[in-house]
Design a protein around this motif. Structure first.
Motif, PDB file in Angstrom:
ATOM      1  N   VAL A   1    -125.245  -5.155  54.638  1.00  0.00           N
ATOM      2  CA  VAL A   1    -124.376  -4.003  54.875  1.00  0.00           C
ATOM      3  C   VAL A   1    -123.185  -4.030  53.921  1.00  0.00           C
ATOM      4  O   VAL A   1    -122.830  -3.028  53.296  1.00  0.00           O
ATOM      5  N   VAL A   2    -122.560  -5.188  53.797  1.00  0.00           N
ATOM      6  CA  VAL A   2    -121.342  -5.285  52.984  1.00  0.00           C
ATOM      7  C   VAL A   2    -121.659  -5.162  51.498  1.00  0.00           C
ATOM      8  O   VAL A   2    -120.950  -4.473  50.750  1.00  0.00           O
TER       9      VAL A   2
ATOM     10  N   VAL B   1    -119.474  -6.794  62.146  1.00  0.00           N
ATOM     11  CA  VAL B   1    -119.648  -6.002  60.921  1.00  0.00           C
ATOM     12  C   VAL B   1    -120.801  -5.017  61.089  1.00  0.00           C
ATOM     13  O   VAL B   1    -120.692  -3.841  60.749  1.00  0.00           O
ATOM     14  N   VAL B   2    -121.912  -5.501  61.612  1.00  0.00           N
ATOM     15  CA  VAL B   2    -123.082  -4.635  61.768  1.00  0.00           C
ATOM     16  C   VAL B   2    -122.786  -3.510  62.769  1.00  0.00           C
ATOM     17  O   VAL B   2    -123.104  -2.348  62.521  1.00  0.00           O
TER      18      VAL B   2
ATOM     19  N   GLY C   1    -126.550 -12.669  60.036  1.00  0.00           N
ATOM     20  CA  GLY C   1    -125.818 -12.917  58.797  1.00  0.00           C
ATOM     21  C   GLY C   1    -126.394 -12.156  57.619  1.00  0.00           C
ATOM     22  O   GLY C   1    -125.664 -11.551  56.832  1.00  0.00           O
TER      23      GLY C   1
ATOM     24  N   LEU D   1    -128.195  -9.478  57.794  1.00  0.00           N
ATOM     25  CA  LEU D   1    -127.997  -8.039  58.034  1.00  0.00           C
ATOM     26  C   LEU D   1    -126.567  -7.627  57.675  1.00  0.00           C
ATOM     27  O   LEU D   1    -126.347  -6.618  56.986  1.00  0.00           O
ATOM     28  N   ALA D   2    -125.589  -8.422  58.117  1.00  0.00           N
ATOM     29  CA  ALA D   2    -124.193  -8.110  57.811  1.00  0.00           C
ATOM     30  C   ALA D   2    -123.942  -8.198  56.304  1.00  0.00           C
ATOM     31  O   ALA D   2    -123.242  -7.360  55.719  1.00  0.00           O
TER      32      ALA D   2
ATOM     33  N   ALA E   1    -120.605 -11.495  61.944  1.00  0.00           N
ATOM     34  CA  ALA E   1    -121.771 -10.730  61.479  1.00  0.00           C
ATOM     35  C   ALA E   1    -122.093  -9.596  62.454  1.00  0.00           C
ATOM     36  O   ALA E   1    -122.357  -8.456  62.041  1.00  0.00           O
TER      37      ALA E   1
ATOM     38  N   ALA F   1    -120.321  -1.030  61.300  1.00  0.00           N
ATOM     39  CA  ALA F   1    -120.988  -0.179  60.316  1.00  0.00           C
ATOM     40  C   ALA F   1    -121.843   0.870  61.018  1.00  0.00           C
ATOM     41  O   ALA F   1    -121.874   2.038  60.616  1.00  0.00           O
TER      42      ALA F   1
END
Lengths: 175, 513
Positions: B141-142, A153-154, B135, B137-138, A150, A157
């Motif tokens: 985003v996805v 990914v953040v 989690g 937040l990710a 997580a 991004a």
């Protein structure tokens, strides 16, 4: 003869340990804890308090007592067993692992002096605790991996957005 | 200054407004903008519901979703501004709307695998704090950044199209686009919360959003004889219709009896080992209500049992009136029903803000309502209900939590506890389920101090064995039982036998003031 009489009189009058166990069996936890304070033998006091606090649902308190037992008696596997079981039930992986290793060592050292049924019982419990520890470790690893994913990914991004913004700002306006 | 030699530029200030090239074109663009505004709000408001079974619907999750969508919209506005300068920006607009329509239809397919990637199974509630934030937040985003990014492109392109078509001022065109977009957003906001999600569920909600965006794409493409968007009228319904009801897995031996998406949260009724639980959102190892085949005490680890002692400490003659704030599916009432002192009747009034929980309670948890002795106020906030019911109760129970672990702040203030005090008869009891890991827990201490302040008297805090709960007892006038005294032990042999051990040392009572 005198000694036997004294012992009989003492038994008739009840011992703090017996009083404590009786109180525990009746779920009178206050009485059991008070009785444990009257015990001169430290390990008996810790054992009675451990059992009382566990029955009362104070798992952390019971764990503290179990670890005291483990520290004070290097031979008895029961304190190590309870430490491991309580720590793992509370999700305390490292404490549970240390206690489990200690329990397995003590069981190995002391099996010659134990009844086979007792050894078998402890070995069965040991296998359960090992499986519980493995499950806890696996769960912890899965959680850490998910958290790392997580965060990656953040952050990725965020970096892409920043880079994109910079490139976007520098491109000429005419498409 | 105009540049009449550049065929790509339109001089918006060269002359007085002329006849628009196409009134119908302008109407279609504004219609498309309205539909895309609606689609944006549907995606945003449904997003938290979609992720709730894994991450809950706390303020942190809402903030993450809103933040990601705002960022995506900003990116979309910038990209849309650039694309608007193309010779034929309507082509790009159609592509954007088609992309978002397909993405919306795919969201129910993507949600489960993506959410599961950031929230593994078996996580306990107290171990999930970091995962709930990062989690969600990710996941936002996805799942939601791409469609929101594209939706942000719609407005700038639409402004350009309108300005070119109407030979209009940018401000006038921009104002019309913003107005229609906001109207669409308004419709999407109310429709999502009050109709789409509660009545149709999330799968259909996203399907309808996808169809709305497909319609928007068709409105722009068909007048220009571009028929590609028409294919989405087949693709989108198929994708939406076949989409799975993705949700976290359930362990072996556990049966899910019901799943409901209420306006507030995602609910499941789970049956395991002869008992039932109502779980909410991500749940993990927590639960909202419990049911056993017989009324009465549930057993170790369940705080509901500890609502029972006050009526045994006091020993009422004929009836015992209880107001339960945060009724849930009625577990507290069912426990008390089974443990009433001989000859005493229970008069229960319960308040539950989520009507779907009350309906599930009636179906699966034997929640009785609609009789003189059993009143349920469904769909009402606890504090508002306290004013409405009036009267003086023998006991008021507070067991209201949001998002599994949050205490609503308006139900935890000195003022509110003062209102509770006024709702009790002289000598009446206030019992509160306080989630905490022990009497030294920060929340437990804070609640204890606040109640003591409001009641201007000591309170009794006890830890519920084998649980993450403490029980608070307060009283309007009258004394509290001393944890060290014999009177603290409930005099009912039946309760003792059933395991409601009230010996103080097992509980470590304390008094606050």
């Amino acid at each position: 003869m005198m000694a036997a009489t004294l012992i009989a009189l003492w038994a008739l009058g009840g011992s703090p340990l017996q009083d404590g166990r009786d109180a525990l069996s009746r779920s009178h936890f206050a009485e059991a804890l008070v009785a444990s304070e009257g015990l001169t033998h430290g390990l008996d006091a810790h054992r009675l308090r451990m059992d009382t606090l566990y029955a009362a649902g104070d798992l952390l308190g019971a764990l503290r007592e179990a670890q005291s037992i483990m520290a004070k008696d290097s031979r008895d596997p029961h304190g190590a067993y309870m430490s491991s079981r309580l720590a793992l039930d509370l999700g305390l992986e490292s404490r549970g692992r240390v206690a489990l290793l200690s329990f397995q060592e003590r069981l190995e050292r002391g099996r010659a002096g134990m009844a086979q049924a007792t050894v078998d019982w402890y070995e069965g419990k040991g296998a359960e605790l090992t499986a519980q520890l493995d499950s806890l470790v696996g769960q912890g690893q899965a959680e850490q991996a998910a958290l790392a994913r997580a965060r990656w990914v953040v952050c990725a991004a965020g970096v892409l957005v920043l880079v994109g913004a910079v490139l976007f700002a520098r491109r000429p306006l005419v498409p | 200054m105009s540049d009449s030699n550049d065929p790509k530029r339109i001089d918006l200030h060269s002359s007085a407004p002329q006849e628009p090239r196409s009134r119908r074109g302008a109407a279609f663009w504004l219609g498309a903008v309205c539909l895309s505004g609606m689609g944006t709000m549907v995606v945003e408001l449904s997003a938290v519901h979609l992720m709730a079974p894994w991450f809950g619907s706390t303020n942190a999750v809402w903030t993450n979703v809103i933040g990601v969508i705002l960022l995506a919209l900003a990116m979309g506005y910038a990209l849309g501004a650039r694309w608007s300068r193309a010779e034929n920006p309507s082509r790009r607009l159609v592509q954007v709307l088609m992309f978002v329509a397909v993405w919306c239809a795919l969201l129910p397919w993507l949600n489960g695998p993506v959410a599961g990637w950031f929230m593994p199974e078996g996580v306990t509630l107290d171990g999930a704090v970091s995962l709930l934030f990062w989690g969600s937040l990710a996941c936002s985003v996805v799942l939601f950044l791409p469609p929101a990014w594209m939706l942000g492109c719609v407005a700038p392109i639409a402004v350009e199209l309108l300005a070119r078509n109407d030979r209009d001022q940018a401000g006038h065109a921009g104002g019309r686009v913003l107005a229609m977009s906001t109207v669409g957003s308004l419709v999407g906001t109310f429709a999502t919360t009050y109709w789409l999600v509660p009545s149709l569920g999330l799968k259909m909600t996203y399907g309808l959003a996808a169809m709305a965006l497909t319609t928007a794409a068709c409105l722009i493409a068909i007048p220009r004889k571009r028929l590609a968007p028409l294919s989405l009228w087949i693709v989108v319904p198929i994708l939406s219709g076949l989409a799975p009801n993705a949700m976290p897995g359930t362990p072996e031996g556990v049966e899910v009896l019901a799943r409901v998406q209420s306006p507030y949260q995602f609910l499941r009724v789970i049956e395991e080992g002869g008992g039932r639980r109502l779980v909410v959102n991500e749940a993990m190892d927590s639960y909202q209500s419990v049911w056993r085949p017989e009324p009465g005490l549930i057993g170790p680890g369940h705080y509901y049992d500890y609502f029972v002692p006050p009526m045994h400490w006091e020993g009422p003659d004929r009836e015992w009136s209880v107001l339960t704030l945060g009724l849930g599916a009625g577990t507290a009432v069912r426990v008390m029903e089974g443990e009433m002192p001989r000859g005493v009747e229970l008069q229960s009034t319960g308040v539950e803000i989520d009507p779907d929980i009350v309906r599930l309670g009636a179906t699966y948890f034997d929640l009785e309502q609609g009789t003189p002795s059993r009143t349920v106020l469904s769909g009402m906030d606890a504090r508002a209900a306290l004013h409405l019911v009036g009267g003086e109760f023998d006991q008021i129970i507070l067991d209201a939590y949001a998002n599994n672990m949050e205490v609503p702040t308006h139900l935890c203030s000195v003022e509110f506890f003062g209102e509770v005090h006024g709702g009790l008869r002289e000598g009446g009891w206030f019992t509160v389920n306080v989630a905490g890991f022990g009497l030294q827990d920060v929340l437990v201490e804070a609640v204890g101090q606040t109640v003591a302040m409001a009641f201007d008297s000591p309170v009794l805090l006890v830890r519920v064995p084998f649980s993450r709960n403490c029980m608070l007892y307060a009283r309007r006038g009258g004394g509290l039982p001393d944890p060290g005294a014999d009177s603290f032990v409930v005099g009912s042999a039946q309760l003792q036998h059933r395991g409601l051990a009230l010996d103080p040392s097992g509980w470590q009572g304390s008094a606050h003031r």
